[in-house]
Design a protein around this motif. Structure first.
Motif, PDB file in Angstrom:
ATOM      1  N   LEU A 258      -4.311  -6.820  -0.518  1.00  0.00           N
ATOM      2  CA  LEU A 258      -3.385  -5.801   0.169  1.00  0.00           C
ATOM      3  C   LEU A 258      -2.384  -6.464   1.191  1.00  0.00           C
ATOM      4  O   LEU A 258      -3.090  -7.045   2.022  1.00  0.00           O
ATOM      5  CB  LEU A 258      -4.388  -4.689   0.695  1.00  0.00           C
ATOM      6  CG  LEU A 258      -4.973  -3.953  -0.170  1.00  0.00           C
ATOM      7  CD1 LEU A 258      -6.089  -3.113   0.693  1.00  0.00           C
ATOM      8  CD2 LEU A 258      -4.178  -3.103  -1.364  1.00  0.00           C
TER       9      LEU A 258
ATOM     10  N   VAL B 286      -4.769  -0.773   7.046  1.00  0.00           N
ATOM     11  CA  VAL B 286      -5.324  -1.643   5.944  1.00  0.00           C
ATOM     12  C   VAL B 286      -6.734  -1.852   5.977  1.00  0.00           C
ATOM     13  O   VAL B 286      -7.288  -1.542   4.503  1.00  0.00           O
ATOM     14  CB  VAL B 286      -4.475  -2.919   6.347  1.00  0.00           C
ATOM     15  CG1 VAL B 286      -4.844  -3.885   4.980  1.00  0.00           C
ATOM     16  CG2 VAL B 286      -2.905  -2.870   6.242  1.00  0.00           C
ATOM     17  N   GLU B 287      -7.325  -1.836   6.952  1.00  0.00           N
ATOM     18  CA  GLU B 287      -8.896  -2.110   6.688  1.00  0.00           C
ATOM     19  C   GLU B 287      -9.385  -0.869   6.115  1.00  0.00           C
ATOM     20  O   GLU B 287     -10.574  -0.722   5.357  1.00  0.00           O
ATOM     21  CB  GLU B 287      -9.549  -2.419   8.228  1.00  0.00           C
ATOM     22  CG  GLU B 287      -9.359  -3.777   8.477  1.00  0.00           C
ATOM     23  CD  GLU B 287     -10.082  -4.323   9.709  1.00  0.00           C
ATOM     24  OE1 GLU B 287     -10.154  -5.689   9.917  1.00  0.00           O
ATOM     25  OE2 GLU B 287     -10.429  -3.284  10.367  1.00  0.00           O
TER      26      GLU B 287
ATOM     27  N   ASN C 118      -8.784  -0.324   2.790  1.00  0.00           N
ATOM     28  CA  ASN C 118      -9.683  -1.385   1.740  1.00  0.00           C
ATOM     29  C   ASN C 118     -11.335  -1.095   1.702  1.00  0.00           C
ATOM     30  O   ASN C 118     -11.797  -1.835   1.066  1.00  0.00           O
ATOM     31  CB  ASN C 118      -9.498  -2.767   2.407  1.00  0.00           C
ATOM     32  CG  ASN C 118      -9.878  -3.840   1.376  1.00  0.00           C
ATOM     33  OD1 ASN C 118      -9.733  -3.766   0.124  1.00  0.00           O
ATOM     34  ND2 ASN C 118     -10.494  -4.921   1.893  1.00  0.00           N
TER      35      ASN C 118
ATOM     36  N   CYS D 182      -6.706   6.234   0.833  1.00  0.00           N
ATOM     37  CA  CYS D 182      -7.169   5.356  -0.550  1.00  0.00           C
ATOM     38  C   CYS D 182      -7.653   6.729  -1.541  1.00  0.00           C
ATOM     39  O   CYS D 182      -8.484   7.483  -1.137  1.00  0.00           O
ATOM     40  CB  CYS D 182      -8.220   4.407  -0.340  1.00  0.00           C
ATOM     41  SG  CYS D 182      -8.247   3.245  -1.878  1.00  0.00           S
TER      42      CYS D 182
ATOM     43  N   ILE E 262       0.896  -1.211   0.008  1.00  0.00           N
ATOM     44  CA  ILE E 262      -0.064  -0.001   0.036  1.00  0.00           C
ATOM     45  C   ILE E 262       0.942   1.319   0.008  1.00  0.00           C
ATOM     46  O   ILE E 262       0.703   2.098  -1.008  1.00  0.00           O
ATOM     47  CB  ILE E 262      -0.995  -0.029   1.193  1.00  0.00           C
ATOM     48  CG1 ILE E 262      -1.851  -1.022   1.343  1.00  0.00           C
ATOM     49  CG2 ILE E 262      -1.651   1.368   1.173  1.00  0.00           C
ATOM     50  CD1 ILE E 262      -2.944  -1.160   2.484  1.00  0.00           C
TER      51      ILE E 262
ATOM     52  N   THR F  76      -7.543  -9.842  -5.605  1.00  0.00           N
ATOM     53  CA  THR F  76      -6.461  -8.819  -5.585  1.00  0.00           C
ATOM     54  C   THR F  76      -6.345  -9.073  -4.028  1.00  0.00           C
ATOM     55  O   THR F  76      -7.125  -9.419  -3.232  1.00  0.00           O
ATOM     56  CB  THR F  76      -6.845  -7.256  -5.912  1.00  0.00           C
ATOM     57  OG1 THR F  76      -8.286  -7.187  -4.951  1.00  0.00           O
ATOM     58  CG2 THR F  76      -7.050  -7.137  -7.098  1.00  0.00           C
TER      59      THR F  76
ATOM     60  N   LEU G 254     -12.432  -1.040  -1.835  1.00  0.00           N
ATOM     61  CA  LEU G 254     -11.582  -1.728  -2.982  1.00  0.00           C
ATOM     62  C   LEU G 254     -12.184  -3.411  -2.907  1.00  0.00           C
ATOM     63  O   LEU G 254     -11.819  -3.822  -3.952  1.00  0.00           O
ATOM     64  CB  LEU G 254     -10.243  -1.773  -2.300  1.00  0.00           C
ATOM     65  CG  LEU G 254      -9.333  -0.399  -2.364  1.00  0.00           C
ATOM     66  CD1 LEU G 254      -7.926  -0.670  -2.163  1.00  0.00           C
ATOM     67  CD2 LEU G 254      -9.664   0.331  -3.714  1.00  0.00           C
ATOM     68  N   ASN G 255     -12.597  -3.929  -1.893  1.00  0.00           N
ATOM     69  CA  ASN G 255     -12.876  -5.257  -1.889  1.00  0.00           C
ATOM     70  C   ASN G 255     -11.805  -6.196  -2.160  1.00  0.00           C
ATOM     71  O   ASN G 255     -12.060  -6.901  -2.924  1.00  0.00           O
ATOM     72  CB  ASN G 255     -13.942  -5.395  -2.819  1.00  0.00           C
ATOM     73  CG  ASN G 255     -15.299  -4.695  -2.591  1.00  0.00           C
ATOM     74  OD1 ASN G 255     -15.693  -4.664  -1.512  1.00  0.00           O
ATOM     75  ND2 ASN G 255     -15.655  -3.640  -3.419  1.00  0.00           N
ATOM     76  N   ALA G 256     -10.826  -5.938  -1.688  1.00  0.00           N
ATOM     77  CA  ALA G 256      -9.459  -6.668  -2.033  1.00  0.00           C
ATOM     78  C   ALA G 256      -9.390  -7.735  -0.632  1.00  0.00           C
ATOM     79  O   ALA G 256      -9.945  -7.379   0.351  1.00  0.00           O
ATOM     80  CB  ALA G 256      -8.336  -6.094  -2.009  1.00  0.00           C
ATOM     81  N   HIS G 257      -8.664  -8.786  -0.767  1.00  0.00           N
ATOM     82  CA  HIS G 257      -8.198  -9.688   0.331  1.00  0.00           C
ATOM     83  C   HIS G 257      -7.161  -8.707   1.035  1.00  0.00           C
ATOM     84  O   HIS G 257      -6.651  -7.684   0.313  1.00  0.00           O
ATOM     85  CB  HIS G 257      -7.515 -10.929   0.106  1.00  0.00           C
ATOM     86  CG  HIS G 257      -8.619 -11.711  -0.481  1.00  0.00           C
ATOM     87  ND1 HIS G 257      -9.436 -12.540  -0.065  1.00  0.00           N
ATOM     88  CD2 HIS G 257      -8.777 -12.179  -1.759  1.00  0.00           C
ATOM     89  CE1 HIS G 257     -10.091 -13.374  -0.857  1.00  0.00           C
ATOM     90  NE2 HIS G 257      -9.601 -13.017  -2.185  1.00  0.00           N
ATOM     91  N   ILE G 258      -7.136  -8.885   2.502  1.00  0.00           N
ATOM     92  CA  ILE G 258      -5.965  -8.126   3.122  1.00  0.00           C
ATOM     93  C   ILE G 258      -5.263  -8.790   4.138  1.00  0.00           C
ATOM     94  O   ILE G 258      -5.600 -10.074   4.696  1.00  0.00           O
ATOM     95  CB  ILE G 258      -6.561  -7.019   4.116  1.00  0.00           C
ATOM     96  CG1 ILE G 258      -7.703  -7.344   4.973  1.00  0.00           C
ATOM     97  CG2 ILE G 258      -7.186  -5.893   3.062  1.00  0.00           C
ATOM     98  CD1 ILE G 258      -7.932  -6.330   6.117  1.00  0.00           C
TER      99      ILE G 258
END
Ligand SMILES: [Mg+2]
Length: 177
Positions: free
Chosen positions: A67, A76-77, A80, A47, A36, A65, A83-87
């Motif tokens: 992060l 990080v949360e 996101n 973001c 990130i 995807t 973004l709907n990515a895994h983290i």
């Protein structure tokens, strides 16, 4: 002698926004792991709409995807949110453990994933240890903060050796493309 190759990325590209993701998909890549801070936005910055658009485009292309950050859960949360990515937070890069965990979360194999980050001693080294390809991108800084840490100077030195060793460059995209 220190083995510098463990810090060498597969590609060195100006920005995550100009990578040819279509070409990566065509070569079988299905998962993208992003650092990130200083990779997608300046350190600690929220973001941006450009990042939201990038991730939406990547998901439309069919990529998973993730992060992967050494930063905190909150950071990080929060990043996101749209973004709907895994983290994975508190990733402990350059340990490869978090990269293995990322592969698990995306249910993908090492050959199907590329890691994108701005630091050779954390991001790129973690990718190499986990034997996945990586793309180094240029550090995005805060405009008014020109101060470079000692580690950045070391990085510059290692990258000078990388520039001289052509066989380690352009390992994902051919030079002609
Ligand atoms: Mg970074």
């Amino acid at each position: 002698m220190i083995k510098l190759t463990k810090y060498y990325p597969y590609e060195w590209i100006e920005s995550p926004f100009v990578i040819d993701y279509g070409a990566l998909y065509a070569m079988g890549v299905r998962g993208l792991i992003f650092d990130i801070d200083n990779t997608l936005v300046p350190h600690g910055a929220p973001c941006s709409s450009a990042v939201v658009e990038l991730f939406a485009r990547l998901h439309r292309l069919g990529f998973a995807t993730l992060l992967l950050s050494n930063n905190s859960k909150t950071r990080v949360e929060c990043f996101n949110t749209d973004l709907n990515a895994h983290i994975i937070y508190d990733a402990g890069k350059p340990s490869p453990q978090s990269v293995y965990k990322a592969l698990d979360m995306m249910q993908l194999l090492p050959g199907q994933v590329v890691l994108i980050g701005d630091q050779i001693f954390t991001d790129i080294c973690a990718a190499n240890r986990a034997t996945i390809p990586s793309i180094l991108v240029r550090y995005i800084g805060h405009e008014k903060c020109e101060w470079k840490g000692f580690r950045r100077y070391l990085e510059t030195l290692v990258l000078l050796t990388y520039k001289l060793r052509k066989k380690y460059q352009n390992r994902l995209f051919s030079v002609e493309s």
